[in-house]
Enzyme design. Structure first.
Site, mmCIF file in Angstrom:
data_model
loop_
_atom_site.group_PDB
_atom_site.id
_atom_site.type_symbol
_atom_site.label_atom_id
_atom_site.label_comp_id
_atom_site.label_asym_id
_atom_site.label_seq_id
_atom_site.Cartn_x
_atom_site.Cartn_y
_atom_site.Cartn_z
ATOM 1 N N TYR A 1 -1.957 -1.257 10.578
ATOM 2 C CA TYR A 1 -2.067 -1.506 9.132
ATOM 3 C C TYR A 1 -0.857 -0.911 8.391
ATOM 4 C CZ TYR A 1 -3.760 -1.446 4.323
ATOM 5 O OH TYR A 1 -3.869 -1.620 2.958
ATOM 6 N N SER B 1 0.874 -1.180 0.000
ATOM 7 C CA SER B 1 0.000 0.000 0.000
ATOM 8 C C SER B 1 0.906 1.224 0.000
ATOM 9 C CB SER B 1 -0.856 -0.002 1.273
ATOM 10 O OG SER B 1 -1.470 1.253 1.455
HETATM 11 N N1 LIG Z 1 -8.631 -0.646 -1.331
HETATM 12 C C1 LIG Z 1 -7.613 0.138 -0.977
HETATM 13 O O1 LIG Z 1 -7.782 1.354 -0.806
HETATM 14 C C2 LIG Z 1 -6.227 -0.431 -0.822
HETATM 15 C C3 LIG Z 1 -5.151 0.452 -0.842
HETATM 16 C C4 LIG Z 1 -3.867 -0.057 -0.700
HETATM 17 C C5 LIG Z 1 -3.674 -1.404 -0.548
HETATM 18 N N2 LIG Z 1 -4.739 -2.256 -0.520
HETATM 19 C C6 LIG Z 1 -4.488 -3.683 -0.340
HETATM 20 O O2 LIG Z 1 -5.008 -4.374 -1.452
HETATM 21 C C7 LIG Z 1 -5.266 -5.733 -1.086
HETATM 22 C C8 LIG Z 1 -6.641 -6.127 -1.605
HETATM 23 O O3 LIG Z 1 -7.614 -5.340 -0.953
HETATM 24 P P1 LIG Z 1 -8.902 -4.774 -1.691
HETATM 25 O O4 LIG Z 1 -8.806 -3.310 -1.721
HETATM 26 O O5 LIG Z 1 -9.157 -5.496 -2.947
HETATM 27 O O6 LIG Z 1 -10.005 -5.117 -0.573
HETATM 28 P P2 LIG Z 1 -11.203 -6.154 -0.542
HETATM 29 O O7 LIG Z 1 -12.150 -5.875 -1.653
HETATM 30 O O8 LIG Z 1 -11.723 -6.104 0.851
HETATM 31 O O9 LIG Z 1 -10.490 -7.564 -0.808
HETATM 32 C C9 LIG Z 1 -9.687 -8.178 0.166
HETATM 33 C C10 LIG Z 1 -9.469 -9.622 -0.226
HETATM 34 O O10 LIG Z 1 -8.644 -10.244 0.769
HETATM 35 C C11 LIG Z 1 -9.268 -11.454 1.196
HETATM 36 N N3 LIG Z 1 -8.974 -11.752 2.587
HETATM 37 C C12 LIG Z 1 -9.096 -10.935 3.665
HETATM 38 N N4 LIG Z 1 -8.831 -11.615 4.784
HETATM 39 C C13 LIG Z 1 -8.549 -12.899 4.415
HETATM 40 C C14 LIG Z 1 -8.228 -14.093 5.116
HETATM 41 N N5 LIG Z 1 -8.181 -14.126 6.466
HETATM 42 N N6 LIG Z 1 -7.989 -15.213 4.409
HETATM 43 C C15 LIG Z 1 -8.068 -15.211 3.067
HETATM 44 N N7 LIG Z 1 -8.375 -14.127 2.342
HETATM 45 C C16 LIG Z 1 -8.632 -12.991 3.013
HETATM 46 C C17 LIG Z 1 -10.767 -11.222 1.000
HETATM 47 O O11 LIG Z 1 -11.424 -12.458 0.795
HETATM 48 P P3 LIG Z 1 -12.465 -13.160 1.819
HETATM 49 O O12 LIG Z 1 -13.098 -12.085 2.642
HETATM 50 O O13 LIG Z 1 -13.428 -13.872 0.917
HETATM 51 O O14 LIG Z 1 -11.621 -14.086 2.600
HETATM 52 C C18 LIG Z 1 -10.768 -10.408 -0.289
HETATM 53 O O15 LIG Z 1 -10.772 -11.265 -1.409
HETATM 54 C C19 LIG Z 1 -5.126 -5.789 0.433
HETATM 55 O O16 LIG Z 1 -3.862 -6.354 0.763
HETATM 56 C C20 LIG Z 1 -5.169 -4.322 0.848
HETATM 57 O O17 LIG Z 1 -4.474 -4.089 2.047
HETATM 58 C C21 LIG Z 1 -6.020 -1.792 -0.665
#
Ligand SMILES: NC(=O)c1ccc[n+]([C@@H]2O[C@H](COP(=O)([O-])OP(=O)(O)OC[C@H]3O[C@@H](n4cnc5c(N)ncnc54)[C@H](OP(=O)(O)O)[C@@H]3O)[C@@H](O)[C@H]2O)c1
Length: 257
Positions: free
Chosen positions: A151, A137
């Site tokens: 985080y 991130s």
């Molecule tokens: N959105 C943002 O603003 C942002 C910014 C910077 C970085 N990121 C990073 O991008 C990555 C993806 O996030 P996203 O934005 O796409 O959010 P999201 O839509 O909430 O997706 C998160 C994914 O991680 C999975 N996950 C969470 N906990 C888990 C667990 N205990 N076991 C297995 N899978 C798990 C969820 O699947 P299940 O719930 O089905 O398990 C989901 O598929 C993350 O690492 C996040 O920190 C996001």
């Protein structure tokens, strides 16, 4: 032969968009997340659209035994691209956040991320090549993140681990390429999970994945999607930490609503 891409966190957001993109490129997919129903629906969608072969491997990455099982199940499989993406955020002051949630976040964002990264790194080195993208991130590029401190720290670990490994691989002239994706706000389910509203306008998962793939084609080690976020991350390096931290705290507090 079709490349095999393994994606963790494929049930929503950035991971699901990566799955759609690599399916359109003719890749075979391995999909991991907890919500198996979502993975099944995605596999059906991609099979209908592109004839994609998807293997569904549901797992809770907060559970060490599940990580062991994943590694055992994939031990004999050739994987060309690994998108180490699953993660979530806990928002609020460390004085008040739930210690169990903070612990779970460290398990998923740090421990499982490291475990699967090292597992795939060795496998790819042995098989003679491969690509790993760890999803960090832009938070991981800052010296700290008040009101989302755990985080930010977890994502700083992802950035540091990836940078260190990338240099080792360069020195060994390894055929394996690793990088860290460092997006700012992306419009996914992340916000709802963390219980926040973004202080900055988010980018779409589609644009985030466009930028990630462009960065990977250019073998960048740190990929920051959007010119605006690249400007922010460059500008923040110019500010001394004691000046920067109150600014980050103010931005974070806005997210708490
Ligand atoms: N959105 C943002 O603003 C942002 C910014 C910077 C970085 N990121 C990073 O991008 C990555 C993806 O996030 P996203 O934005 O796409 O959010 P999201 O839509 O909430 O997706 C998160 C994914 O991680 C999975 N996950 C969470 N906990 C888990 C667990 N205990 N076991 C297995 N899978 C798990 C969820 O699947 P299940 O719930 O089905 O398990 C989901 O598929 C993350 O690492 C996040 O920190 C996001």
């Amino acid at each position: 032969m079709a490349k095999t891409v393994w994606i963790t966190g494929a049930s929503s957001g950035i991971g699901r968009e990566f799955a759609r993109r690599y399916a359109a490129m003719g890749c075979r997919l391995i999909l991991t997340a907890r919500r198996a129903d979502r993975l099944t629906a995605l596999a059906e969608e991609l099979n209908d659209a592109h004839g994609t072969v998807c293997r569904i491997l549901p797992a809770d990455l907060a559970d060490r035994a599940d990580c062991d099982r994943l590694c055992a199940e994939l031990a004999g499989e050739r994987i060309d691209i690994f998108l180490n993406n699953a993660g979530f955020g806990v928002c609020g002051s460390l004085l008040e956040t739930d210690p169990a949630k903070e612990e779970e976040m460290v398990q998923v964002n740090v421990a499982a991320m490291r475990r699967l990264f090292q597992f795939m790194l060795r496998r790819m080195q042995a098989q003679g090549g491969g690509t790993i993208l760890n999803v960090a991130s832009s938070a991981g590029l800052l010296p700290g993140g008040p009101y989302m401190a755990g985080y930010y720290a977890s994502k700083a670990y992802v950035v540091s681990l990836t940078r260190g490994a990338a240099q080792e691989l360069r020195e060994k002239r390894s055929p394996v390429y690793v990088c860290a994706l460092c997006p700012g706000p992306v419009n996914t389910e992340f916000n709802d999970r963390a219980g926040v509203v973004f202080a900055l306008k988010g980018i779409t998962p589609e644009f985030c994945v466009d930028e990630a793939i462009h960065g990977m084609l250019h073998h960048k080690t740190i990929i920051v999607p959007s010119a605006f976020m690249r400007l922010c991350t460059s500008a923040q390096k110019l500010l001394p930490t004691p000046l920067l931290m109150p600014i980050v705290a103010r931005q974070q507090k806005k997210k708490l609503g």
